[in-house]
Scaffold this active site. Structure first.
Site, PDB file in Angstrom:
ATOM      1  N   TYR A  18       0.825  -1.156  -0.057  1.00 33.44           N
ATOM      2  CA  TYR A  18      -0.056   0.077   0.041  1.00 33.44           C
ATOM      3  C   TYR A  18       0.859   1.214   0.052  1.00 33.44           C
ATOM      4  CZ  TYR A  18      -3.806   3.189   1.404  1.00 33.44           C
ATOM      5  OH  TYR A  18      -4.454   4.518   1.274  1.00 33.44           O
ATOM      6  N   HIS A  22       1.366   4.054  -3.201  1.00 34.48           N
ATOM      7  CA  HIS A  22       1.077   5.562  -2.944  1.00 34.48           C
ATOM      8  C   HIS A  22       2.571   6.167  -2.862  1.00 34.48           C
ATOM      9  CE1 HIS A  22      -2.649   4.388  -1.519  1.00 34.48           C
ATOM     10  NE2 HIS A  22      -3.234   5.714  -1.669  1.00 34.48           N
ATOM     11  N   TYR A  41      -3.383  16.067   1.204  1.00 30.77           N
ATOM     12  CA  TYR A  41      -3.989  14.870   1.564  1.00 30.77           C
ATOM     13  C   TYR A  41      -3.002  13.980   2.322  1.00 30.77           C
ATOM     14  CZ  TYR A  41      -6.743  10.787  -0.054  1.00 30.77           C
ATOM     15  OH  TYR A  41      -7.512   9.560  -0.042  1.00 30.77           O
ATOM     16  N   TRP A  76      -7.579   3.660 -10.631  1.00 32.39           N
ATOM     17  CA  TRP A  76      -6.920   3.615  -9.485  1.00 32.39           C
ATOM     18  C   TRP A  76      -7.482   2.636  -8.292  1.00 32.39           C
ATOM     19  CZ3 TRP A  76      -2.360   4.481  -7.683  1.00 32.39           C
ATOM     20  CH2 TRP A  76      -1.870   4.684  -6.264  1.00 32.39           C
ATOM     21  N   TRP A  77      -8.809   2.796  -8.233  1.00 32.31           N
ATOM     22  CA  TRP A  77      -9.524   1.933  -7.313  1.00 32.31           C
ATOM     23  C   TRP A  77      -9.409   0.614  -7.535  1.00 32.31           C
ATOM     24  CZ3 TRP A  77     -14.933   4.843  -7.237  1.00 32.31           C
ATOM     25  CH2 TRP A  77     -14.777   6.058  -6.713  1.00 32.31           C
TER      26      TRP A  77
END
Length: 104
Positions: A18, A22, A41, A76-77
Protein backbone atom coordinates in the site's frame (compact mmCIF):
# COMPACT_ATOMS: atom_id res chain seq x y z
CA UNK A 1 -11.00 25.73 3.03
CA UNK A 2 -12.77 22.66 4.35
CA UNK A 3 -11.02 19.73 6.07
CA UNK A 4 -12.50 16.24 5.86
CA UNK A 5 -11.31 13.02 7.46
CA UNK A 6 -12.27 9.42 6.91
CA UNK A 7 -11.01 5.92 7.54
CA UNK A 8 -10.48 2.91 5.33
CA UNK A 9 -9.19 -0.60 6.05
CA UNK A 10 -6.25 -2.58 4.70
CA UNK A 11 -6.31 -6.32 4.28
CA UNK A 12 -3.64 -8.08 6.40
CA UNK A 13 -0.16 -8.29 4.94
CA UNK A 14 -0.54 -5.39 2.52
CA UNK A 15 1.03 -2.56 4.51
CA UNK A 16 4.28 -2.35 2.51
CA UNK A 17 2.59 -2.67 -0.87
CA UNK A 18 0.00 0.00 0.00
CA UNK A 19 2.79 2.42 0.94
CA UNK A 20 4.80 1.51 -2.18
CA UNK A 21 1.88 2.19 -4.50
CA UNK A 22 1.23 5.55 -2.86
CA UNK A 23 4.94 6.44 -2.96
CA UNK A 24 4.64 5.84 -6.70
CA UNK A 25 1.26 7.55 -7.16
CA UNK A 26 0.49 8.17 -10.80
CA UNK A 27 1.29 11.80 -11.67
CA UNK A 28 -1.93 12.06 -13.67
CA UNK A 29 -3.93 10.92 -10.62
CA UNK A 30 -2.22 13.46 -8.39
CA UNK A 31 -3.06 16.15 -10.98
CA UNK A 32 -6.68 15.00 -11.13
CA UNK A 33 -7.04 15.21 -7.34
CA UNK A 34 -5.58 18.72 -7.31
CA UNK A 35 -7.75 19.81 -10.26
CA UNK A 36 -10.80 18.72 -8.27
CA UNK A 37 -9.88 20.87 -5.28
CA UNK A 38 -7.91 18.54 -3.01
CA UNK A 39 -5.00 20.70 -1.87
CA UNK A 40 -3.58 18.60 0.95
CA UNK A 41 -4.02 14.86 1.47
CA UNK A 42 -2.54 12.72 4.24
CA UNK A 43 -3.10 9.01 4.92
CA UNK A 44 -1.94 7.48 8.21
CA UNK A 45 -1.81 3.78 9.07
CA UNK A 46 -2.65 2.26 12.44
CA UNK A 47 -0.56 -0.91 12.12
CA UNK A 48 -2.38 -2.63 14.99
CA UNK A 49 -5.86 -2.37 13.47
CA UNK A 50 -4.83 -1.90 9.80
CA UNK A 51 -7.06 1.18 9.73
CA UNK A 52 -6.09 3.94 7.35
CA UNK A 53 -6.93 7.47 8.49
CA UNK A 54 -7.14 10.05 5.72
CA UNK A 55 -7.31 13.83 6.01
CA UNK A 56 -7.96 16.11 3.05
CA UNK A 57 -8.17 19.86 2.68
CA UNK A 58 -10.67 20.91 0.05
CA UNK A 59 -10.94 24.23 -1.71
CA UNK A 60 -14.27 25.98 -1.30
CA UNK A 61 -15.17 25.31 -4.93
CA UNK A 62 -13.86 21.73 -4.94
CA UNK A 63 -15.46 19.16 -7.19
CA UNK A 64 -14.14 16.06 -5.41
CA UNK A 65 -17.67 14.62 -5.44
CA UNK A 66 -17.23 14.18 -9.21
CA UNK A 67 -14.10 12.01 -8.86
CA UNK A 68 -15.98 8.67 -8.69
CA UNK A 69 -17.23 9.31 -12.24
CA UNK A 70 -13.73 9.77 -13.66
CA UNK A 71 -12.17 6.82 -15.53
CA UNK A 72 -8.74 7.43 -13.99
CA UNK A 73 -10.18 7.30 -10.47
CA UNK A 74 -11.93 4.03 -11.29
CA UNK A 75 -8.66 2.64 -12.67
CA UNK A 76 -6.84 3.56 -9.42
CA UNK A 77 -9.53 1.93 -7.32
CA UNK A 78 -9.27 -1.25 -9.35
CA UNK A 79 -5.47 -1.15 -8.96
CA UNK A 80 -5.82 -0.82 -5.17
CA UNK A 81 -8.75 -3.24 -4.67
CA UNK A 82 -6.59 -6.26 -3.85
CA UNK A 83 -5.05 -4.43 -0.86
CA UNK A 84 -8.03 -3.06 1.01
CA UNK A 85 -11.71 -3.41 1.80
CA UNK A 86 -13.71 -2.19 -1.18
CA UNK A 87 -17.25 -1.76 -2.43
CA UNK A 88 -18.58 -3.73 -5.44
CA UNK A 89 -17.37 -0.92 -7.77
CA UNK A 90 -13.84 -1.27 -6.26
CA UNK A 91 -14.07 2.10 -4.49
CA UNK A 92 -12.64 1.87 -0.99
CA UNK A 93 -15.05 1.40 1.88
CA UNK A 94 -14.90 4.87 3.43
CA UNK A 95 -16.20 5.79 6.88
CA UNK A 96 -16.40 9.55 7.49
CA UNK A 97 -14.88 10.80 10.74
CA UNK A 98 -16.34 13.57 12.83
CA UNK A 99 -14.06 16.37 13.99
CA UNK A 100 -14.17 16.63 17.78
CA UNK A 101 -11.19 18.93 18.40
CA UNK A 102 -9.15 21.52 16.53
CA UNK A 103 -6.24 23.61 17.76
CA UNK A 104 -4.79 26.54 15.83
Amino acid sequence: MKTVAFKMKLKPGNEAEYKKRHDEIWPELESLLKENGITDYHIFLDEESLSLFAVQKLKENSTEAELPKHALMKKWWEYMADLMEVNPDHSPVVIPLEKVFYMK
